[in-house]
Design an enzyme around this catalytic site. Structure first.
Site, PDB file in Angstrom:
ATOM      1  N   GLU A  26      -6.807   4.649  -0.103  1.00  0.00           N
ATOM      2  CA  GLU A  26      -6.288   5.316   1.086  1.00  0.00           C
ATOM      3  C   GLU A  26      -5.809   6.538   0.787  1.00  0.00           C
ATOM      4  OE1 GLU A  26      -5.099   1.267   3.617  1.00  0.00           O
ATOM      5  OE2 GLU A  26      -3.589   2.459   2.761  1.00  0.00           O
ATOM      6  N   SER A  54      -5.117   5.320   5.457  1.00  0.00           N
ATOM      7  CA  SER A  54      -4.237   4.321   5.895  1.00  0.00           C
ATOM      8  C   SER A  54      -4.290   4.307   7.270  1.00  0.00           C
ATOM      9  CB  SER A  54      -2.849   4.891   5.502  1.00  0.00           C
ATOM     10  OG  SER A  54      -1.791   4.270   6.156  1.00  0.00           O
ATOM     11  N   ASP A 107      -1.707  -5.373   4.835  1.00  0.00           N
ATOM     12  CA  ASP A 107      -2.886  -4.778   4.557  1.00  0.00           C
ATOM     13  C   ASP A 107      -3.964  -5.912   3.919  1.00  0.00           C
ATOM     14  OD1 ASP A 107      -0.682  -2.681   3.974  1.00  0.00           O
ATOM     15  OD2 ASP A 107      -2.598  -1.868   4.908  1.00  0.00           O
ATOM     16  N   LYS A 108      -4.247  -5.812   2.656  1.00  0.00           N
ATOM     17  CA  LYS A 108      -5.351  -6.545   2.042  1.00  0.00           C
ATOM     18  C   LYS A 108      -5.174  -8.047   2.133  1.00  0.00           C
ATOM     19  CE  LYS A 108      -6.344  -2.673   2.116  1.00  0.00           C
ATOM     20  NZ  LYS A 108      -5.103  -2.317   2.461  1.00  0.00           N
ATOM     21  N   ASP A 136       0.730  -1.232   0.114  1.00  0.00           N
ATOM     22  CA  ASP A 136      -0.091  -0.032  -0.022  1.00  0.00           C
ATOM     23  C   ASP A 136       0.819   1.169   0.042  1.00  0.00           C
ATOM     24  OD1 ASP A 136      -1.944  -1.905   0.211  1.00  0.00           O
ATOM     25  OD2 ASP A 136      -3.054  -0.756   1.644  1.00  0.00           O
ATOM     26  N   CYS A 194       4.999  -2.312   8.199  1.00  0.00           N
ATOM     27  CA  CYS A 194       5.452  -1.274   8.683  1.00  0.00           C
ATOM     28  C   CYS A 194       4.918  -1.135  10.095  1.00  0.00           C
ATOM     29  CB  CYS A 194       4.948  -0.027   7.815  1.00  0.00           C
ATOM     30  SG  CYS A 194       5.115   0.102   6.147  1.00  0.00           S
TER      31      CYS A 194
END
Length: 557
Positions: free
Chosen positions: A442, A468, A120-121, A78, A191
């Site tokens: 995002e 985000s 993320d996804k 992302d 992250c």
């Protein structure tokens, strides 16, 4: 075992012949066939080390008497996709991930699944597949990145985004930005803050589909490899016990995950993803339930970008079990909920304690008596909107200001960085929802620019897109219905007075119902931004953000 349909019987000699081409020996033919989904690639920092994690999983499977079979899965970064057309594909990739895993499992009849993920996804996409397939499954994350250091201060990726705004505002020079750029991301892993990836990995642990430590053990620690090995061993036991996701993903499990979500102050994207996973599991989860749990659950943690602590600190403090033990003291968890460990939540967290009270506050002394996320309603959001209230400055919890309306993220970023936003303004970014974007991008670039320019305590931002997990400030997203579907956001004009009242859970514009209806009667849907390929199909199929942005008619519907 499911895999017997390709391994057992006279008529399956051709199938066995193909397995022998893979190097299978007779001893393997009678053992559980474990699919190991590896989302490794060389472009995502959270996934670049997953071959090591996958190798540890496979070693664990073999030690327990199973046969591991690895297959790949896509993953989008992302951060790299941010603020350009690539971000349209991020949320949309979640459905592709779930579908592709379903295809591989059903075509090859695996007995169990280990889902190796990170970002993320990918995490929710794998959870959706596990719920849909309902064969024994366990999740293993690659773990969080270590925090970076700049002049004695710990930093992460969100600081780089915010530093860009600081340079534009003349509050930082480019030399310091370059140093921060070099230092912010010092290792592999997702992250370092409580952004979406780490939020979902922590909640996977809380919902019961991963072993303790999944959400918080740093990517570079040997304990992460040991966890992977243990998970590989455990999946073979789960196949023998026939312990399936349907026994774990109960309404009580989702309520546990939401309670942990509120205590941690997770990303607003968890709302989308938990609703999507619940849909696949056949569990009804709506925005009212989320608000209800938020109202009764204290916020115990302030992790980056909301506070000075990172995932490595949360791990040292006792991790998710310690957070859950605090919540259990107030009766906020279902302790009899089953987990993939074979133990209940109550059994897993027994004796767990907080080792760093500055990182995980005592449940009797929270940052806030209510949770980190809130759902807002009003004439701008008839079907709801989401805000990470743990990241909102006290002076912005109630705000009234004129709308500055933009029809894309790019237009808004140009205005913000160009110094055209005034103190008190309410930035509105519309036509960025699941259908209108398409893909519900995002908005970390505009929100970070606002923070970097020192306006986060004076400017709000509204969107039918999303934010985000690295976002902080008075940022309200997932506004539903979205503008592209004729939601009230489509009626807004520059100068309309917007009223945000987070304590009262309200989001309104000072217009009469008649005026909104009259404006919408003259509104025409925008020309689709994408007319071919996967995104065009996605835009036709996707549901509202208020329903988790799942495909219509899919999942548990």
């Amino acid at each position: 075992m499911r895999s017997e349909v390709i391994k057992r019987g006279l008529e399956k000699a051709p199938h066995r012949s193909l397995l022998r081409a893979l190097g299978f020996v007779d001893e393997e033919m009678g053992r559980p066939l474990i699919g190991v989904v590896n989302s490794f690639n060389e472009i995502v920092p959270g996934h670049v080390h997953l071959n090591e994690i996958t190798a540890a999983v496979k070693a664990g499977v073999r030690m327990a008497g199973g046969v591991p079979v690895e297959f790949p899965c896509i993953a989008v970064c992302d951060g790299l996709a941010m603020n350009h057309a690539g971000m349209k594909f991020s949320l949309a990739s979640r459905e592709l991930i779930a579908d592709s895993i379903e295809v591989m499992v059903q075509a090859h009849q695996f007995d169990g699944l280990v889902l190796v993920t990170a970002c993320d996804k990918v995490v929710p996409g794998m959870l959706m597949a596990a719920a849909r397939l309902d064969i024994p499954a366990i999740v293993v994350s690659g773990g969080p990145m270590l925090a970076g250091r700049h002049e004695g201060r710990r930093i992460s990726l969100s600081n780089v985004f915010e530093a860009v705004g600081a340079v534009k505002a003349g509050r930082m020079d480019e030399e310091e930005l370059a140093a921060i750029e070099e230092e912010a991301c010092p290792s592999c892993g997702s992250c370092a803050g409580m952004f979406t990836a780490n939020s979902m990995n922590c909640l996977t642990e809380a919902v019961g589909l991963a072993l303790p430590g999944n959400g918080t053990i740093p990517a570079v620690h040997a304990a992460r490899r040991r966890l992977a090995k243990s998970s590989g061993m455990r999946i073979v036991e789960m196949v023998r016990e026939d312990l399936r996701p349907s026994a774990v993903l109960t309404p009580q499990a989702f309520e546990n995950a939401l309670a942990v979500d509120m205590a941690l102050g997770c990303s607003t994207n968890t709302v989308l993803h938990l609703m999507a996973v619940a849909s696949e599991a056949g569990v009804h989860l709506d925005l009212e339930k989320i608000n209800e749990i938020s109202e009764r659950t204290p916020n115990l943690c302030r992790l980056s970008p909301m506070g000075p602590y990172f995932l490595e600190d949360l791990h040292e403090a006792g991790g998710i079990p310690a957070v859950m033990a605090q919540l259990a003291r107030k009766g906020l968890l279902h302790l009899d909920a089953l987990t993939v460990s074979g133990k209940t939540v109550g059994e897993l967290i027994k004796g767990c304690r907080v080792k760093r009270p500055e990182v995980i506050r005592d449940v009797e002394d929270p940052y806030s008596p209510t949770g980190g996320i809130a759902i807002l309603w009003g004439n701008l959001a008839p079907q709801g909107a989401v805000v990470k209230k743990a990241g909102v400055a006290p002076e912005m919890m109630v705000h009234r200001g004129p709308a500055r309306v933009f029809d894309s993220e790019e237009e808004a970023v140009e205005a913000i960085l160009g110094g055209r936003i005034k103190r008190g303004d309410v930035i509105v970014i519309r036509y960025e929802g699941p259908r209108g974007g398409p893909g519900m991008r995002e908005m970390l670039t505009p929100t970070s620019a606002v923070v970097g320019m020192g306006l986060d305590k004076e400017v709000a931002l509204l969107t039918d897109g999303r934010f985000s997990g690295a976002t902080r400030g008075a940022c309200i997203g997932h506004i539903s219905p979205e503008a592209a579907e004729g939601g009230p956001l489509a009626a807004l004009q520059d100068g309309d007075m917007v009223v945000i009242d987070i304590p009262r859970r309200r989001l309104d514009v000072e217009l009469s119902e008649e005026e909104i209806k009259e404006r919408l009667s003259r509104w025409k849907p925008p020309t689709p931004r994408v007319t071919k390929g996967y995104l065009a199909r996605y835009a036709r199929q996707v549901s509202s953000a208020s329903q988790g942005a799942v495909f219509k008619g899919g999942g548990g519907e």
